[in-house]
Motif scaffolding. Structure first.
Motif, short mmCIF file in Angstrom:
data_model
loop_
_atom_site.label_atom_id
_atom_site.label_comp_id
_atom_site.label_asym_id
_atom_site.label_seq_id
_atom_site.Cartn_x
_atom_site.Cartn_y
_atom_site.Cartn_z
N PRO A 105 53.00 117.84 21.31
CA PRO A 105 53.59 117.32 20.81
C PRO A 105 54.27 117.23 19.82
O PRO A 105 55.53 116.86 19.69
CB PRO A 105 51.56 117.57 20.45
CG PRO A 105 50.66 117.97 21.26
CD PRO A 105 52.14 119.28 21.75
N GLY A 106 54.63 118.18 19.13
CA GLY A 106 56.36 118.38 18.63
C GLY A 106 57.40 118.42 18.87
O GLY A 106 58.31 117.70 17.95
N TYR A 107 57.42 118.35 19.99
CA TYR A 107 58.63 118.49 21.30
C TYR A 107 58.68 116.67 21.25
O TYR A 107 60.16 115.97 20.54
CB TYR A 107 58.32 118.97 22.82
CG TYR A 107 59.63 119.04 22.91
CD1 TYR A 107 60.86 119.70 22.79
CD2 TYR A 107 60.32 118.67 24.47
CE1 TYR A 107 61.98 119.83 23.05
CE2 TYR A 107 61.50 118.57 24.72
CZ TYR A 107 62.29 119.40 24.34
OH TYR A 107 63.95 119.84 25.09
N GLN A 160 51.17 110.74 26.39
CA GLN A 160 50.53 109.10 25.82
C GLN A 160 49.67 110.12 24.95
O GLN A 160 48.79 108.98 23.54
CB GLN A 160 49.28 109.01 27.24
CG GLN A 160 50.18 108.42 28.11
CD GLN A 160 49.44 108.00 29.80
OE1 GLN A 160 48.88 108.90 30.06
NE2 GLN A 160 49.77 106.89 30.11
N ARG A 161 49.29 111.34 24.92
CA ARG A 161 48.29 112.41 23.86
C ARG A 161 49.75 111.65 22.37
O ARG A 161 48.54 111.93 21.97
CB ARG A 161 48.63 113.56 24.13
CG ARG A 161 47.58 113.91 24.95
CD ARG A 161 47.05 115.51 25.48
NE ARG A 161 47.90 116.26 25.81
CZ ARG A 161 48.68 116.17 27.04
NH1 ARG A 161 47.41 115.74 27.88
NH2 ARG A 161 49.50 117.00 27.99
N CYS A 162 50.95 112.15 22.77
CA CYS A 162 51.40 111.18 21.16
C CYS A 162 51.12 109.97 21.05
O CYS A 162 51.89 109.32 19.82
CB CYS A 162 52.55 111.58 21.22
SG CYS A 162 52.90 113.94 21.88
N GLY A 163 50.39 108.98 21.60
CA GLY A 163 50.60 107.84 21.20
C GLY A 163 51.49 107.48 22.09
O GLY A 163 51.83 105.71 21.76
N MET A 164 52.63 107.11 22.47
CA MET A 164 53.07 106.53 23.54
C MET A 164 53.00 105.95 24.43
O MET A 164 51.72 106.27 25.06
CB MET A 164 54.74 107.52 24.00
CG MET A 164 55.30 108.05 22.68
SD MET A 164 56.54 109.71 23.04
CE MET A 164 57.48 108.27 24.40
N ARG A 165 53.52 105.04 24.98
CA ARG A 165 53.71 104.84 26.44
C ARG A 165 54.23 105.45 27.64
O ARG A 165 54.37 105.81 27.03
CB ARG A 165 53.81 103.25 26.71
CG ARG A 165 52.49 102.37 25.97
CD ARG A 165 52.72 101.10 25.76
NE ARG A 165 53.75 101.17 24.73
CZ ARG A 165 54.48 99.55 23.97
NH1 ARG A 165 53.49 98.13 24.26
NH2 ARG A 165 54.56 99.51 22.75
#
Length: 284
Positions: free
Chosen positions: A192-194, A224-229
């Motif tokens: 996620p941090g990346y 997707q786990r970061c809230g992106m599409r």
């Protein structure tokens, strides 16, 4: 699935994987995927922000960009989030001195890093340097530390070159994790941090961004786990998952479009189709 107009509405920024989306790597530097040079040019002429997010760890960021520019891609070093420079920042911030199990192609990225008396191991896609001797040395360094730290530049299972599928760093990282009883810190997708660092550099929030990649787990699932599409292209390693599904008799596994855990927000034949859809629907 919802209509494309719903899935792409409000997108302001695009994160692009490189290998398998822009080009297939291989002997002589590889080849651009048909239509990708023109597709990137059209995307960059639009109002959408664009950044590249790669796990490439056999070439320095400068060499990678030089190779892509030679192929005709409009790309600069400052637009690329790559794991080696990100790892160097972490090493300096934490006072870590790495034993390096890496490809010679990225050794220059670590030129300013103190590697004396190592207190961690950094592992990347070392290619032919993944010998028993080199793996065992990394194992020994970790086992001698009171608090062993293993940093992996990405954790991919495999990638595609023009000659076929190639084993990636993740398999070797797993071996060291198992032997040492530790968990590696991943610098690269799907960490996620990346993704967050790439979004910060691009200047957009996660809900305003979309990832385009060929890896259903590392690119699509991680984004997707970061809230992106996320869109998955049917280039790079994608088509091989279909091939294996059709031909493997024992231990059949689903194609990426029927992955048991990750479902992309859309599947497209290539970057050109993805750009067509984004330019049509993203601003609605």
């Amino acid at each position: 699935m919802a209509a494309w107009s719903e899935r792409l509405a409000g997108v302001r920024g695009v994160l692009l994987d490189i290998s398998g989306v822009l080009h297939d790597s291989g002997e002589g530097g590889g080849v651009p995927i048909p239509g990708s040079v023109e597709a990137l040019a059209r995307l960059k002429r639009s109002q959408l922000k664009v950044r590249f997010c790669t796990n490439e760890s056999q070439k320095s960021r400068g060499d990678l960009v030089g190779l892509l520019r030679h192929m005709g891609f409009d790309i600069s070093e400052g637009e690329v989030t790559a794991p080696a420079p990100a790892t160097c920042l972490i090493l300096k911030e934490r006072g870590l001195r790495p034993h390096l199990l890496i490809h010679d192609g990225i050794r220059s990225e670590f030129a300013q890093i103190d590697t004396s008396n190592p207190n961690c191991v950094v592992i990347a896609d070392a290619g032919e340097s993944f010998s028993y001797q080199n793996m065992n040395k990394a194992f020994q360094v970790l086992m001698e530390l009171d608090n062993p730290v293993l940093i992996s530049l990405g954790k991919g299972r495999y990638y595609k070159e023009t000659s076929g599928l190639m084993l990636d760093v993740g398999a070797y990282t797993k071996a060291l994790e198992y032997a040492c009883g530790i968990k590696a810190e991943v610098v690269g997708k799907p960490a996620p941090g990346y993704f967050q660092s790439a979004l910060q550099e691009m200047g957009v929030e996660s809900h305003e961004a979309i990832m385009i990649g060929d890896d259903i787990v590392g690119d699509v699932g991680g984004a997707q786990r970061c809230g992106m599409r996320a869109l998955q292209v049917r280039t790079g390693k994608f088509r091989f998952s279909i091939y294996l599904t059709l031909t493997c008799v024992h231990g059949m596994r689903p194609s990426d479009e029927h992955h048991p855990e990750v479902k992309a927000d859309g599947y497209v034949d290539n970057l050109a189709e993805a750009v067509d859809l984004l330019l049509q629907y993203a601003h609605q």
